[in-house]
Write an enzyme that holds these catalytic residues in place. Structure first.
Site, PDB file in Angstrom:
ATOM      1  N   HIS A   1       0.837  -1.226   0.000  1.00 50.20           N
ATOM      2  CA  HIS A   1       0.000   0.000   0.000  1.00 50.20           C
ATOM      3  C   HIS A   1       0.862   1.263   0.000  1.00 50.20           C
ATOM      4  CE1 HIS A   1      -3.427  -2.591   1.395  1.00 50.20           C
ATOM      5  NE2 HIS A   1      -2.439  -3.192   2.055  1.00 50.20           N
TER       6      HIS A   1
ATOM      7  N   SER B   1      14.747  21.287 -16.402  1.00 48.92           N
ATOM      8  CA  SER B   1      13.492  21.997 -16.654  1.00 48.92           C
ATOM      9  C   SER B   1      13.825  23.288 -17.386  1.00 48.92           C
ATOM     10  CB  SER B   1      12.822  22.296 -15.315  1.00 48.92           C
ATOM     11  OG  SER B   1      11.986  23.426 -15.437  1.00 48.92           O
TER      12      SER B   1
END
Ligand code: ARG
Length: 428
Positions: free
Chosen positions: A159, A281
């Site tokens: 999980h 970026s």
């Protein structure tokens, strides 16, 4: 476009727009099939010679011209362009232009329907062979990391929550076995489609004693595809099976890429990638982005989309239908993009580095409680009561040594034993 093969009246003036519509992207798609089409045409020509349709010299002349065509195509001297309706027409045009009436004999006893089938089949066999090689290379790269750094502790998650102490061997060995499964699947599909469709003509056979066995052997197929109609109906179905093989390998890649995009984030910091896998970026000077990993994760979409595209075309009655032309582009796109992505992965797996400190620090004391409850149960305490006992004490637990937990799990006979030697034998 030169006159289509099926046009017999020289004066006829076909509608240009309709002819272009019929051809679609065939000349572009057929560039990927032409070498296989030439190979199959050569085998067909030899077969025709064996049954007396072509003389020995005619056969030699055509085979020589087919060799020249292949060389001209590969060197760029011969372009598959909009002079032709498709690759099949281009082959016949090339032969007829150079050998006149001998060239006009090449299509005896075949149809473009079995011609495209055999070229496609050879393309798929080649692609599946490469898929198996790439998948095996990835499995071996993962296995080598597991063998070399298997003991390095790493948290195990369920999980996405911290669960139990684990190790690099479990993570990498797990991928090695998954890729071994995908490898077996690719090999199984390859064996399944390894049969020769050439000689079934338009889907109903021909009134000639074609040497189908000889052609099958010359093309290196394991066996003959028997029924002409089922051969025709396998178009698209076999393409889907091959793409499914690629899809299985790429779903393992998607999961690995997902793990890496998490583990390379500064939140986890378990894994670093070399600069060649990192992009920047355009606006944020601080960014180091795992774009390669993300594009690997997305690549499955191309293949699954291709499967869906072909499935949508296949809603057809028996026999050949021109709709089937639309199975070519997704087959080529899907297999090529799968192979391109898979080829990146072995180096990525070999080049990534583990941050052992960060992984160790993420193995917190409460993660040992499962071990503790099981150890108590092994000594005779009912498991549920051992579970309750350790649950309350987890917060007070002292820092522990993950190696102790791992040693207990990988020791002979315990279920956490990584069995890497067995895996290596499987990949031999
Ligand atoms: N481009 C066609 C295809 O891919 C070739 C076969 C054409 N056959 C025909 N009967 N029109 O299906």
């Amino acid at each position: 476009m030169s006159q289509a093969l099926w046009q017999t009246e020289p004066g006829a003036d076909p509608d240009k727009a309709i002819m272009e519509f019929l051809a679609g992207d065939d000349i572009v798609d057929d560039r990927f099939l032409l070498p296989f089409d030439i190979q199959a045409t050569r085998a067909h020509v030899r077969g025709l010679q064996r049954i007396g349709i072509l003389g020995e010299q005619e056969c030699e002349q055509l085979c020589g011209l087919l060799d020249e065509l292949l060389a001209d195509f590969q060197s760029g001297k011969f372009a598959l362009d909009d002079r032709f309706e498709d690759g099949h027409s281009a082959i016949e045009f090339y032969l007829t232009e150079r050998a006149g009436p001998v060239g006009e004999k090449v299509h005896t006893g075949r149809s473009r329907n079995d011609q495209v089938l055999v070229a496609t089949r050879l393309f798929l066999k080649d692609a599946l062979g490469r898929l198996a090689d790439e998948t095996r290379n990835i499995a071996l790269a993962c296995l080598a990391r597991a063998e070399k750094e298997g003991d390095t502790p790493m948290p195990g998650y369920t999980h996405l929550q911290r669960a139990v102490p684990s190790c690099v061997g479990t993570w990498m060995g797990g991928f090695a076995e998954s890729f071994a499964d995908s490898l077996d699947f690719a090999r199984a599909v390859s064996g399944l489609i390894d049969n020769n469709p050439l000689g079934t003509a338009a889907g109903y056979g021909v009134n000639l004693p074609l040497d189908r066995e000889g052609v099958t052997a010359e093309l290196g197929f394991a066996r003959l595809q028997l029924s002409p109609l089922s051969t025709q109906n396998s178009r698209g179905k076999f393409e889907i099976m091959a793409l499914q093989a690629a899809s299985h390998a790429l779903s393992d890649v998607r999961r690995l890429a997902w793990d890496l995009s998490l583990f390379t984030s500064s939140e986890f910091g378990f894994v670093s990638l070399p600069d060649r896998y990192i992009t920047g970026s355009s606006i944020m000077p601080n960014k180091r982005n795992p774009d390669v990993v993300e594009l690997l994760r997305a690549r499955l979409a191309v293949v699954d989309g291709a499967i869906h595209e072909i499935q949508s075309v296949l809603s057809l009655p028996s026999g050949y239908h021109r709709d089937l032309q639309f199975t070519k582009a997704p087959m080529i796109r899907g297999m090529r993009s799968a192979l391109q992505a898979l080829a990146i992965v072995p180096d990525l797996v070999r080049a990534m580095t583990f941050n052992a400190e960060r992984m160790r620090a993420a193995i917190t004391p409460e993660m040992f409680t499962t071990d503790d409850a099981i150890a108590a149960a092994a000594e005779g305490k009912p498991f549920r009561s051992a579970y309750r006992d350790v649950k309350g004490g987890a917060a007070e637990a002292q820092p522990r040594n993950p190696e102790d937990s791992l040693v207990a799990r990988v020791s002979a006979g315990a279920s956490g034993d990584l069995r890497l030697a067995e895996l290596r034998r499987r990949l031999a």
